[in-house]
Design an enzyme around this catalytic site. Structure first.
Site, PDB file in Angstrom:
ATOM      1  N   VAL A 108       4.709 -10.843   1.214  1.00  0.00           N
ATOM      2  CA  VAL A 108       3.483 -10.060   1.380  1.00  0.00           C
ATOM      3  C   VAL A 108       3.337  -9.100   0.208  1.00  0.00           C
ATOM      4  CG1 VAL A 108       2.231  -8.452   2.867  1.00  0.00           C
ATOM      5  CG2 VAL A 108       3.734 -10.180   3.884  1.00  0.00           C
ATOM      6  N   SER A 109       2.157  -9.018  -0.395  1.00  0.00           N
ATOM      7  CA  SER A 109       1.852  -8.078  -1.469  1.00  0.00           C
ATOM      8  C   SER A 109       2.804  -8.296  -2.651  1.00  0.00           C
ATOM      9  CB  SER A 109       1.907  -6.644  -0.929  1.00  0.00           C
ATOM     10  OG  SER A 109       1.416  -5.731  -1.876  1.00  0.00           O
ATOM     11  N   SER A 110       3.690  -7.344  -2.941  1.00  0.00           N
ATOM     12  CA  SER A 110       4.665  -7.569  -4.012  1.00  0.00           C
ATOM     13  C   SER A 110       5.474  -8.828  -3.739  1.00  0.00           C
ATOM     14  CB  SER A 110       5.598  -6.359  -4.132  1.00  0.00           C
ATOM     15  OG  SER A 110       6.570  -6.555  -5.129  1.00  0.00           O
ATOM     16  N   HIS A 152      -5.906  -5.333   2.650  1.00  0.00           N
ATOM     17  CA  HIS A 152      -4.622  -5.736   2.082  1.00  0.00           C
ATOM     18  C   HIS A 152      -3.569  -5.971   3.153  1.00  0.00           C
ATOM     19  CE1 HIS A 152      -1.897  -6.292  -1.243  1.00  0.00           C
ATOM     20  NE2 HIS A 152      -1.086  -5.341  -0.819  1.00  0.00           N
TER      21      HIS A 152
END
Length: 431
Positions: free
Chosen positions: A148-150, A284
Site C-alpha cells: 500500500v502506498s510506499s 489514498h
C-alpha cells in the site's frame, strides 16, 4: 522535498489508522505467531523482517511479501490487514518487512534501488524471499508481492527488478516503477506524486526492462488499485501503471473486458496478465476489508489449502446446507447482502481424483436476483439459470484443490442461496 514528504506521511498516517481499524472476519484459534528473523542474507539498508507461518501450510508453500506504507511497520501491516488470516486459510507464508529510514518509507527513487541487485531496500527484500523459499521449501513458482502506498511503489519496483522471482503483484495506490526516480539524493519526486510524469507505454515498459537488462523470461502479472480522489499519489499514476505493465506484456492498452465488481468500482482487464481497479471518489486510504482476498484470488493463492481443501471464512447473512448426491465437486456459497444488493463468494472444490481442465458452474439464482458483475468467472445470463465459466488463469482445478470466484447482484428482497449446483454437468455437494 520536506513539504512533499510531509504530505506523503500525512496521507499514509491516515492509511495506517485506517488499516488498523479494519474489521477482519473471525479467526479460528491458532498457535501461529509473527516472529522476527535476523541474518536472512544481504541487507544493505538494514531492513527488519517479520515472518508469519501458519500452523498448517501447503507441502510447498507459496510466499507473499507484504510491504507497508510510510510510517508503518511490518507488525502493524500484519495486524491491520487480512493477509495473515488468509494465510491461515490457504496455507501460504507471509513476509512482513519494516523500512528503517526516517519516515518509514521504502527507497523507490535512488539509482541503486531501481536496478537488479543494485543495492538499497530491494536487495534486502529479495534476500528475505530467498531465505523463506530455502528455509521452508517454498514454491519458487508461486512468489508474490503486494503493498500500500510506499509499499505499492515498492511492489512495482520489485516486479521490475526481480521478474524471475515474482509471479505476480498487487499495488494499492502506487506509481509506476522508476516514476519516483531522482539523481540528487532526494527520496521525494513531486512531479510523479502529483501525476505529472506522463510517458508513453513504450517508455514505461523500457524502464522495467532496463531494471534487469538482458532478461528475456516470463514477466509477472499485475493487479493495480487506485482511488480517483487520491491526493497523495494522484490518480493519473493509475493509467501510467496500466500503460507500463500492458507494454511489458506486449498488450494493447485497450481492455479486453470491463466490469463493475462492486458499486463505484470499474475493473478493466488486459488479457489475463493485467487487471486494474479504479475506485470512484476514493482517496489514498483505499485498502478496505475484502480487498486482500481480491488480491489473493488474482494471485491464485485461493486454490487449495494446507490440507488440499479450503474453508470459506466470511461475514454472511444466510446459511444453508444441501443434501443432493455428492459428485466429484463441492460448493461453498456465502452471501453478504445490503439494501437491494448482495455479493456471493463461491468456493469450488474438486473432490475427484482427476484434474478439472476447464469448467462451467451452473445453478439457478433465487427469484428477483440479477447478476451485475463478478470475479474469477464470466457469468451468463444475468438471472434465472446462470452459468459461470472459467477465466484463463483458473481453468485448472487440481484433485482436492479449490478456487474462489464470486458475483455481485441486485435483489428484490430475496437474499437466499441457490439450492443445487452442477460442475460440467455433474451434481456437486454443498458445504
Amino acid at each position: 522535498m520536506r513539504k512533499g514528504l510531509t504530505a506523503l506521511l500525512a496521507g499514509v498516517t491516515a492509511a495506517a489508522a485506517f488499516c488498523l481499524a479494519l474489521v477482519a472476519a473471525p479467526q479460528p484459534a491458532s498457535a501461529a505467531a509473527l516472529t522476527e528473523v535476523t541474518g536472512f542474507g544481504t541487507n544493505p539498508s538494514n531492513l527488519r523482517m517479520h515472518l508469519y507461518v501458519p500452523d498448517r501450510t501447503q507441502a510447498r508453500p507459496p510466499v507473499l511479501l507484504a510491504v507497508h506504507y510510510c510510517t508503518g511497520t511490518g507488525p502493524a501491516f500484519h495486524s491491520g490487514t487480512e493477509f495473515a488470516r488468509l494465510a491461515d486459510q490457504y496455507g501460504f507464508i507471509v513476509i512482513y518487512p519494516t523500512a528503517t529510514r526516517s519516515g518509514g518509507c521504502y527507497d523507490v527513487s535512488s539509482p541503486q534501488a531501481l536496478r537488479r541487485d543494485g543495492g538499497s531496500d530491494p536487495v534486502g527484500l529479495a534476500s528475505m524471499v530467498r531465505y523463506v523459499l530455502q528455509r521452508y521449501n517454498g514454491d519458487t513458482g508461486r512468489v508474490f508481492v503486494t503493498g500500500v502506498s510506499s509499499g505499492a511503489m515498492t511492489t512495482n519496483v520489485m516486479l521490475a527488478n526481480y521478474p524471475d522471482v515474482f509471479a505476480a503483484g498487487a499495488a494499492f495506490a502506487g506509481v509506476p516503477a522508476s516514476c519516483f526516480a531522482t539523481t540528487d539524493g532526494s527520496s521525494w519526486n513531486s512531479a510523479c506524486a502529483n501525476g505529472q510524469v506522463n510517458k508513453t507505454a513504450q517508455e514505461w515498459g523500457n524502464l522495467v526492462r532496463g531494471a534487469y537488462p538482458g532478461y528475456s523470461g516470463a514477466r509477472p502479472r499485475m493487479q493495480i488499485w487506485h482511488g480517483t480522489a487520491d491526493d497523495t499519489l494522484r490518480y493519473p499514476n493509475f493509467a501510467e501503471q496500466v500503460e507500463q505493465w500492458t507494454n511489458v506484456h506486449g498488450l494493447s492498452t485497450t481492455p479486453t473486458s470491463t466490469d463493475s465488481p462492486q458499486s463505484g468500482w470499474t475493473r478493466t482487464r488486459y488479457g489475463d496478465k493485467v487487471e486494474a481497479i479504479s475506485m470512484q471518489g476514493t482517496g489514498h486510504n483505499l485498502l478496505a476489508s475484502g480487498m486482500a482476498l481480491r488480491a489473493i484470488q488474482f494471485f491464485g493463492l485461493d486454490r487449495g489449502g494446507p490440507t488440499g481443501t479450503t474453508t470459506t471464512t466470511t461475514t454472511t447473512t444466510t446459511t444453508t446446507t444441501g443434501n443432493q448426491p455428492a459428485g466429484a465437486c463441492r460448493i461453498a456459497y456465502a452471501v453478504n447482502s445490503w439494501n437491494t444488493g448482495l455479493t456471493a463468494t463461491i468456493t469450488i472444490t474438486n473432490t475427484g481424483t482427476s484434474a478439472v481442465n476447464g469448467w462451467q458452474l451452473a445453478f439457478t439464482l433465487p427469484a428477483g436476483q440479477t447478476v451485475t458483475g463478478g470475479w474469477g468467472a464470466t457469468w451468463s445470463p444475468t438471472s434465472g439459470a446462470v452459468t459461470g465459466r472459467n477465466v484463463a488463469y483458473n481453468a485448472a482445478i487440481a484433485p482436492n484443490g479449490s478456487i474462489g470466484i464470486g458475483l455481485q447482484a441486485t435483489h428484490g428482497g430475496n437474499t437466499g442461496k441457490p439450492t443445487s449446483f452442477t460442475l460440467n454437468g455433474a451434481a456437486c455437494a454443498v458445504a
